[in-house]
Design an enzyme around this catalytic site. Structure first.
Site, PDB file in Angstrom:
ATOM      1  N   GLU A 327     -59.798  -9.196  24.122  1.00 57.15           N
ATOM      2  CA  GLU A 327     -58.471  -8.666  24.437  1.00 57.15           C
ATOM      3  C   GLU A 327     -57.588  -9.797  24.927  1.00 57.15           C
ATOM      4  OE1 GLU A 327     -58.969  -4.052  25.810  1.00 57.15           O
ATOM      5  OE2 GLU A 327     -59.125  -5.551  27.377  1.00 57.15           O
ATOM      6  N   CYS A 328     -56.439  -9.967  24.319  1.00 53.42           N
ATOM      7  CA  CYS A 328     -55.421 -10.932  24.731  1.00 53.42           C
ATOM      8  C   CYS A 328     -56.029 -12.331  24.877  1.00 53.42           C
ATOM      9  CB  CYS A 328     -54.720 -10.465  26.001  1.00 53.42           C
ATOM     10  SG  CYS A 328     -53.102 -11.250  26.284  1.00 53.42           S
ATOM     11  N   GLY A 329     -56.249 -12.817  26.106  1.00 52.79           N
ATOM     12  CA  GLY A 329     -56.840 -14.133  26.269  1.00 52.79           C
ATOM     13  C   GLY A 329     -58.194 -14.247  25.611  1.00 52.79           C
ATOM     14  N   TYR A 331     -59.091 -12.611  22.957  1.00 49.10           N
ATOM     15  CA  TYR A 331     -58.760 -12.693  21.531  1.00 49.10           C
ATOM     16  C   TYR A 331     -58.422 -14.130  21.147  1.00 49.10           C
ATOM     17  CZ  TYR A 331     -56.025 -11.445  17.268  1.00 49.10           C
ATOM     18  OH  TYR A 331     -55.515 -11.334  16.003  1.00 49.10           O
ATOM     19  N   THR A 427     -57.599  -7.970  19.890  1.00 51.72           N
ATOM     20  CA  THR A 427     -56.249  -7.421  20.013  1.00 51.72           C
ATOM     21  C   THR A 427     -55.488  -8.199  21.080  1.00 51.72           C
ATOM     22  OG1 THR A 427     -56.816  -5.849  21.783  1.00 51.72           O
ATOM     23  CG2 THR A 427     -57.114  -5.101  19.499  1.00 51.72           C
TER      24      THR A 427
END
Length: 436
Positions: A327-329, A331, A427
């Site tokens: 997720e985010c970082g 990802y 994501t």
């Protein structure tokens, strides 16, 4: 029966978190059990709440969560003496389009739970106008009840007197006034406050804030203004499916943005969580059946991550046979490379083709509704996931199969689709709940 209050303000940066922590610790010093919540999607503040109260705090979110989920989460305050919900942004600030139960505004939670609002007002650069702002907030939405205000950063006794007189004339209670006090300022960085676990002196800072607030605020009057509250029976749980039975979870200063209610939901469903630290060059537990890399600050630790050979080789070996999600970082770390703010390019794990850069910063912020085009751990294709995105990275390449069609809160399609390659998915949004 607990006493419930919401701590809010006209805007961000006024002092909501500091007042929430100070009140919680001051009442705890008096022998009261205090439970905190965070209204909205901020994933940093709950750790500060836990540091102040000794009890885990979770997010409640009217855009992403249904009433049953919110009722289930707040029911943990049933055995507390005082329950505080810290708001986000300004009291009525949310998105334009209604979500599951509201717009994400703090006022939604205040009205839903029937808890009065204590406003933190910073009257810097004004005097009587502060009363007009408070009166406007009091009268804006009939279902939201104002308990009173705490003034923050007053310039002088004369300044305080002018503001107090105006608020009294408007029929608004003033619980106290705080002079400027640098010793209780919480340090910040680009995604918000520096995390509680990164501050060795956080306990002393909260104690000083509690001492200072107790000196200048009528704690008894604030407590008397709270609403008597007992939780309603929740018709359902958390609506969160764990991504696996045994989850290898990256957890350190670079991978720390994970919603507490998500971890609790996984455990409540019978999942086991085995943490590991990429910054300590640890790989995922090879007995796990899924690996999850939360967001955090990989951009501040990109060199260390790039040099962590055991972590990178361990993750690649894991992904040969089992799912890995970021997720985010997280990802970004699953991608090919990350360019830091100084323009230095660091090789990441290469499980996805994503390449990102902080050298050309641009803020991405807001709620996300994703319809999965392909499966990800815990969710099948076609699932509708609600989450929140907040980062400053720029996508240089996103070549893999799109994970989802992602919309913002207005319904507009956005470019941050997420990715899938083999067993790896990622994501930019942090998952909050699944639509059922």
């Amino acid at each position: 029966m607990a006493a419930g209050l919401v701590i809010s303000a006209p805007a961000s940066g006024v002092g909501k978190t500091t007042l929430t922590l100070a009140l919680a610790r001051a009442w705890r010093h008096r022998g009261l059990n205090v439970q905190c919540f965070k209204s909205g999607p901020d994933y940093i503040d709950p750790a500060f709440h836990a540091a102040a109260t000794g009890r885990a705090s979770v997010n409640v979110d009217s855009w992403a969560m249904d009433r049953g989920t919110i009722a289930h989460l707040v029911s943990r305050g049933a055995d507390a003496d005082v329950v505080l919900a810290e708001g986000s942004m300004g009291l009525f600030d949310g998105v334009a389009a209604r979500g599951v139960t509201g717009t994400g505004a703090t006022a939604d939670i205040a009205e839903m739970l029937g808890w009065p609002v204590v406003l933190v007002i910073d009257p810097s650069g004004q005097a009587q106008t502060a009363a007009a702002i408070a009166a406007g907030l009091r009268d804006y939405r009939p279902g939201v009840r104002l308990a009173g205000v705490v003034l923050n950063r007053v310039a002088s006794p004369r300044h305080e007197d002018l503001v107090r007189r105006a608020l009294n004339d408007a029929g608004i209670a003033v619980f106290g006034a705080l002079p400027r006090h640098a010793e209780i300022s919480l340090p910040k960085r680009h995604l918000g406050l520096v995390q509680a676990e990164e501050q060795a002196e956080i306990g002393k800072l909260i104690d000083e804030a509690a001492r200072f607030v107790a000196e200048h605020v009528d704690l008894d009057a604030v407590l008397r203004s709270a609403a008597s509250w007992s939780p309603q029976a929740a018709s359902n749980g958390l609506n969160v499916t764990p991504p696996g039975q045994r989850i290898a979870l990256a957890r350190d200063a670079a991978f720390s943005f994970v919603y507490p209610h998500m971890l609790e939901a996984w455990r409540a469903a019978g999942a086991e969580i085995a943490t590991f630290s990429p910054l300590a060059d640890e790989g995922p537990d090879m007995s796990a059946d899924v690996c999850w890399l939360p967001g955090g600050y990989p951009e501040l630790h990109a060199g260390t991550i790039a040099a962590s050979a055991r972590f990178r080789s361990g993750l690649r070996a894991f992904a040969e046979t089992r799912p890995v999600h970021g997720e985010c970082g997280g990802y970004m770390v699953l991608g090919t490379a990350l360019t830091d703010a100084d323009g230095v390019r660091h090789e990441m794990t290469g499980l996805l083709g994503l390449e990102t850069s902080f050298a050309r910063r641009r803020m991405h912020l807001g709620y996300r509704l994703a319809a999965l085009a392909v499966p990800m751990p815990g969710h099948q294709a076609g699932a509708r996931l609600r989450g929140h995105e907040f980062h400053y990275s720029t996508i240089l390449a996103q070549p893999d199969t799109p994970l989802a069609v992602v919309h913002d809160a207005t319904g507009a399609v956005i470019a941050e689709t997420g990715s899938r390659r083999g067993h790896a998915t990622g994501t930019f949004f942090h998952l909050i709940a699944e639509d059922r």
